[in-house]
Design an enzyme around this catalytic site. Structure first.
Site, short mmCIF file in Angstrom:
data_model
loop_
_atom_site.label_atom_id
_atom_site.label_comp_id
_atom_site.label_asym_id
_atom_site.label_seq_id
_atom_site.Cartn_x
_atom_site.Cartn_y
_atom_site.Cartn_z
N MET A 51 0.84 -1.20 0.00
CA MET A 51 0.00 0.00 0.00
C MET A 51 0.87 1.25 0.00
SD MET A 51 -1.33 0.53 3.93
CE MET A 51 -2.56 1.74 3.53
N SER A 73 -1.92 4.43 11.63
CA SER A 73 -1.34 3.20 11.10
C SER A 73 -2.01 2.85 9.79
CB SER A 73 -1.48 2.05 12.09
OG SER A 73 -2.75 1.45 11.92
N LYS A 74 -1.51 1.79 9.17
CA LYS A 74 -2.04 1.51 7.83
C LYS A 74 -3.47 1.01 7.84
CE LYS A 74 0.47 -2.86 7.27
NZ LYS A 74 1.50 -3.47 6.44
N ARG A 75 -3.93 0.58 9.00
CA ARG A 75 -5.30 0.10 9.06
C ARG A 75 -6.33 1.21 9.31
NH1 ARG A 75 -2.07 -3.49 10.67
NH2 ARG A 75 -1.74 -2.37 12.61
#
Ligand code: GLU
Length: 435
Positions: free
Chosen positions: A15, A209-211
């Site tokens: 991502m 964060s990436k989430r």
């Protein structure tokens, strides 16, 4: 002073995170501001994670944001490609140099670098002077026993090889910098200037964060955000023009941007603000540009595929444009312009169940049939005329009419909507609702 050379050095993870995109953007802005060069280097020494797809996600994200690179892999780069996985021999040469100068040694099959046990000060262009004692710093592995070179080594070697003058990266790398400075020194290379950009926090203060919602640039691409709007928002994550302006054309940001005016405080990510900004940019686009942006979404929703009449789609967009925040609202809000089996809201259904309303709908049919032109002005005049003759308010015709032609209780101006729907569709829907 040597001309500026900066780099974005992502590790492909599958991502492009908002934080990574902002790092790329600040590097790009600094290169453009100084007339320097912006280099893209893919740090793909971890072969397991570095799939072609993961690399393509980075390229797509950077291109979508308009962050063109002057050197690096792919179409954008004139030099390169800079994939660390293709530079193994270069790293091996540097390991040999460190071994022969005695600053590295072998231990258990791995190669370790002798960390100096003396303090160092990072003269960071954003964070100011940051001191590290380095007294307890263990010797770091620079080559694993399987022969693969470690991040600290390859990162520094490439910064040397590529003549990087300014390392602009996330603050999460600050603690790596004393190690990197020691490697530069051991290799007899000048230490670049450092600029560590503050973290991006969620609205609740946790590290993004990436989430987290809104974290992936791919999501904005898929949701048909305006790339310039996302880029504008990213500019303000840690930088501002020092006045109240928020909507800033990129050439102006290029002119004003400097590392010295990047904030030291952490930035806050606010998706609502980004969406608001997207709305500002969206409304400034022509219906045609919005159609081009929204086309894949309309097609995916089964509403307007490539064969759809662009003029009709643009007329529909023209009706919604003023209130649109994001292009992906369109498929949900405009279904009834493209399909006859659109959903009917319960409140609209209730209106259509009322016999008095149905009687009014029946009156509208001949009034609309007899119009010369089926324009917004003509239908409005017909409705007002009918209201006057029957001694009712225009609203007693307008509300049921909206429910009958759209299944909604709210939407764009009714008369403009009718014009876009056209006489034929309008009459079919009025007849069926009043039958
Ligand atoms: N590959 C590292 C990362 O993605 C690069 C760090 C740097 O910019 O020096 O975090």
């Amino acid at each position: 002073m040597a001309s500026v050379r900066v780099r974005f050095a992502p590790s492909p993870t599958g991502m492009l995170h908002v934080g990574g995109a902002r790092t790329a953007l600040f590097n790009w802005l600094y290169a453009r501001h100084t007339g320097g060069r912006f280099i893209l280097r893919i740090e793909d020494t971890d072969r397991a994670r570095s799939t072609d797809e993961a690399v393509a996600i980075i390229f797509d994200g950077l291109r979508w944001l308009g962050l063109d690179w002057d050197e690096g892999p792919g179409v954008g780069g004139s030099l390169g490609p800079y994939f660390q996985s293709q530079r193994t021999e270069i790293y091996a040469g540097y390991v040999d140099r460190l071994l022969s100068s005695g600053t590295a040694y072998e231990a258990d099959g791995a190669i370790r670098f002798r960390m100096p046990k003396s303090p160092c000060i990072i003269r960071d262009l954003i964070c100011g002077d940051v001191r590290f004692d380095r007294l307890e710093e263990p010797d770091i592995v620079i080559r694993r026993s399987d022969g693969s070179p470690v991040f600290h080594l390859v990162n520094v070697v490439d910064d040397i090889e590529m003549g990087i003058t300014h390392v602009i990266r996330g603050e999460d790398h600050l603690s790596n910098t004393p190690k990197h400075m020691a490697l530069f020194e051991a290799l007899g290379a000048p230490i670049p200037q450092y600029a560590h950009i503050p973290l991006i926090l969620n609205p609740n203060g946790s590290k993004m964060s990436k989430r987290d919602e809104g974290a992936s640039i791919g999501e904005y691409i898929r949701s048909a955000f305006v790339p310039e709007a996302v880029r504008n928002y990213l500019c303000l994550l840690g930088w501002s023009p020092k006045d109240d302006r928020e909507i800033l054309p990129i050439d102006e940001v290029e002119r004003l941007f400097d590392l010295g005016n990047v904030n030291r405080a952490n930035a806050r990510f606010d998706l609502r603000k980004l969406v608001w900004m997207n709305g500002q940019y969206l409304r400034a686009l022509s219906p045609r540009a919005i159609r081009e942006l929204a086309q894949p979404l309309l097609a995916a929703a089964g509403l307007a595929d490539a064969s759809a009449d662009p003029a009709h789609t643009e007329a529909v967009i023209g009706l919604f444009r003023e209130k649109l925040q994001r292009a992906d609202e369109l498929p949900g809000r405009a279904v009834y312009f493209f399909k006859d089996d659109y959903p009917v809201e319960p409140d609209a259904a209730a209106r259509l169940a009322d016999p008095a309303n149905r009687e009014n709908l029946r009156l509208l049919v001949p009034a609309f049939e007899s119009l010369g032109e089926f324009t917004a002005a003509a239908t409005e005049a017909a409705v007002r005329d009918l209201a006057a003759k029957s001694g009712q308010k225009a609203a007693t015709f307008i509300h049921p009419c909206r429910a009958a032609v759209s299944g909604c209780t709210a939407g764009p101006s009714l008369f403009h909507m009718l014009e876009v729907l056209g006489r034929e569709t309008t009459l079919i829907r009025l007849r069926s609702a009043s039958a």
